[in-house]
Design an enzyme around this catalytic site. Structure first.
Site, mmCIF file in Angstrom:
data_model
loop_
_atom_site.group_PDB
_atom_site.id
_atom_site.type_symbol
_atom_site.label_atom_id
_atom_site.label_comp_id
_atom_site.label_asym_id
_atom_site.label_seq_id
_atom_site.Cartn_x
_atom_site.Cartn_y
_atom_site.Cartn_z
ATOM 1 N N PHE A 119 78.351 45.955 -25.801
ATOM 2 C CA PHE A 119 77.999 45.514 -27.154
ATOM 3 C C PHE A 119 77.913 46.749 -28.039
ATOM 4 C CE2 PHE A 119 75.568 44.329 -30.808
ATOM 5 C CZ PHE A 119 75.999 43.041 -31.091
ATOM 6 N N LYS A 130 68.791 51.973 -33.909
ATOM 7 C CA LYS A 130 67.600 51.287 -33.392
ATOM 8 C C LYS A 130 66.319 52.142 -33.427
ATOM 9 C CE LYS A 130 69.586 47.635 -30.501
ATOM 10 N NZ LYS A 130 69.124 46.437 -31.163
ATOM 11 N N ASP A 165 77.485 55.425 -26.639
ATOM 12 C CA ASP A 165 76.726 54.551 -27.524
ATOM 13 C C ASP A 165 75.301 54.486 -26.989
ATOM 14 O OD1 ASP A 165 75.464 52.564 -28.884
ATOM 15 O OD2 ASP A 165 77.119 51.133 -28.807
HETATM 16 C C1 LIG Z 1 74.408 49.563 -27.664
HETATM 17 C C2 LIG Z 1 74.462 48.997 -29.063
HETATM 18 N N1 LIG Z 1 75.357 49.486 -29.928
HETATM 19 C C3 LIG Z 1 75.435 49.035 -31.194
HETATM 20 C C4 LIG Z 1 74.601 48.032 -31.630
HETATM 21 C C5 LIG Z 1 74.702 47.540 -33.048
HETATM 22 O O1 LIG Z 1 73.602 47.962 -33.785
HETATM 23 P P1 LIG Z 1 73.197 47.225 -35.167
HETATM 24 O O2 LIG Z 1 72.710 45.867 -34.819
HETATM 25 O O3 LIG Z 1 72.144 48.129 -35.745
HETATM 26 O O4 LIG Z 1 74.440 47.210 -35.991
HETATM 27 C C6 LIG Z 1 73.638 47.494 -30.759
HETATM 28 C C7 LIG Z 1 72.743 46.408 -31.199
HETATM 29 O O5 LIG Z 1 72.174 45.686 -30.426
HETATM 30 C C8 LIG Z 1 73.569 47.989 -29.443
HETATM 31 O O6 LIG Z 1 72.685 47.502 -28.555
#
Ligand SMILES: Cc1ncc(COP(=O)(O)O)c(C=O)c1O
Length: 396
Positions: A124, A254, A225
């Site tokens: 994700f 986050k 990520d």
């Molecule tokens: C690993 C990861 N990358 C990217 C995102 C996307 O972040 P945002 O919801 O702030 O766009 C998330 C959100 O849950 C995530 O868990």
């Protein structure tokens, strides 16, 4: 509001402090969600609130794309030193995780001149079109949004819980290279060091070192990520540190600012050498969010990361004990305060979340049938014990 949201139970927040939140009817709950792994320092930590107030009195916004201000520069310097230690690096601030991923995707193409990307099944990375092209967690997140980016390829993510070995993943990557994605066409591999939304999957110990080796061999950028796994949650500032791997680019969001919207991607300086005008953001690096992030970093360094490791171990031990008498739990896994228990069916996972809510504990699912525990990093061992008691009672 949009019906696309996934609210599992009707929690209506009024206020919070530390790991505790109170709803509009005055009911108190223990929060093991931290607002989806965001409020690192707990709800409304007094030092974070004071820093926000102080900055808010000075100014709320000026835009780092066209002007300078101290909190943004200071935060960039702190991240440069911590995220890629010993490597000259540069920082780009965003408002969210998806935007950090989008920016890193653009940077990878710009720096390499290559078109393609590789990501992993279960990943994700966000919901904007570029990030969504990498995301491969749930069909509902992609259904009817095609066409997405065409030059994205996926490989299986190795995990003992899914019966996928590192060898299998490596073979699949080699197969991609020899068929649809010649390595010289691949700009970057995006990887979550621990898959978050995909189910809190911890890869085998040799995966990230072997992925680092493979990407380096082909001049492909390795982009970690760390949006969910970073900012101290696993007991280290970044999850990749558990495997001693240094990526080329790290994406953050986050937990970085304890609840204010802020993200960043940090890249080796030689990679982030794009010219003025090639990328920017009106709100990214907002001064109030940067002030909150600076205090968040202070608090992490003053003991919250150690606390995450310690209380995380207590939570995993406690869950294993519960699992020994509850056959519906098929796995307990995680690192630090990124912990999950997996159940036999999605219904059992949903049922646990629901009945924990009724008993005063906020939980979220992850993947199809896992329940994640991602409390604020200020959680103490009594609060962890209370959460475990509620989980045991909710399982029945
Ligand atoms: C690993 C990861 N990358 C990217 C995102 C996307 O972040 P945002 O919801 O702030 O766009 C998330 C959100 O849950 C995530 O868990």
């Amino acid at each position: 509001m949009s019906p696309s949201f996934t609210r599992a139970y009707p929690f209506v927040m009024d206020h919070g402090q530390g790991c505790w939140v109170t709803d509009v009817d005055g009911n108190r709950f223990l929060d093991f969600t931290a607002g989806i792994a965001v409020v690192t320092t707990g709800h409304s930590h007094p030092r974070v609130v004071a820093a926000i107030e102080e900055q808010a009195k000075k100014f709320l916004h000026m835009s780092g794309t066209d002007f300078y201000y101290q909190s943004e520069i200071e935060l960039a310097e702190r991240l440069e030193a911590k995220i890629l230690p010993g490597t000259p690096a540069k920082v780009f601030f965003t408002n969210s995780g998806a935007e950090a991923i989008e920016g890193a995707m653009k940077l990878a193409r710009y720096a390499s001149g290559r078109p393609s990307y590789i990501a992993f099944i279960g990943a994700f990375h966000g919901r904007t079109f570029g990030a969504l092209s990498l995301t491969a967690s749930k069909a509902s997140q992609r259904r009817r949004f095609a066409p997405l980016l065409s030059s994205v390829f996926h490989a299986p993510y190795p995990s003992a819980a899914r019966g996928v070995t590192t060898d299998h993943t490596m073979q699949h990557l080699e197969e991609l290279f020899s068929t649809v994605a010649p390595p010289e066409s691949v700009a970057a591999v995006f990887v979550e060091p621990i898959q978050g939304e995909g189910g809190y999957l911890v890869p085998p110990d040799d995966f990230l070192p072997r992925l680092r080796e493979l990407t380096a061999k082909h001049g492909i950028l390795l982009i970690a990520d760390e949006v969910q796994s970073g900012m101290g949650r696993t007991g280290h500032l970044l999850a990749v540190e558990h495997w001693d791997v240094e990526p080329d680019v790290v994406c953050l969001a986050k937990g970085i600012a304890s609840g204010l919207p802020l993200g960043a991607f940090v890249a080796r300086a030689e990679q982030m050498s794009w010219p003025p005008g090639s990328h920017g953001s009106t709100f990214g690096g907002n001064p109030v969010a940067c002030a909150a992030a600076l205090v968040t970093l202070d608090l992490l360094e003053e003991g919250l990361m150690e606390n995450a490791a310690k209380v995380g171990a207590q939570l995993q031990d406690g869950l294993r004990e519960i699992a020994s008498t509850h056959g519906e739990i098929t796995d307990v896994r995680g690192l630090g305060l990124m912990v999950a228990l997996e159940l036999k069916t999605p219904d059992q996972a949903a049922q646990l979340v629901q009945s924990a809510f009724e008993r005063g504990l906020l939980l979220l699912t992850a993947g199809t049938r896992a329940v994640r525990l991602c409390p604020p990093l200020v959680i103490d061992s009594d609060e962890a014990a209370t959460g475990l008691e509620i989980i045991e009672a909710a399982l029945g």
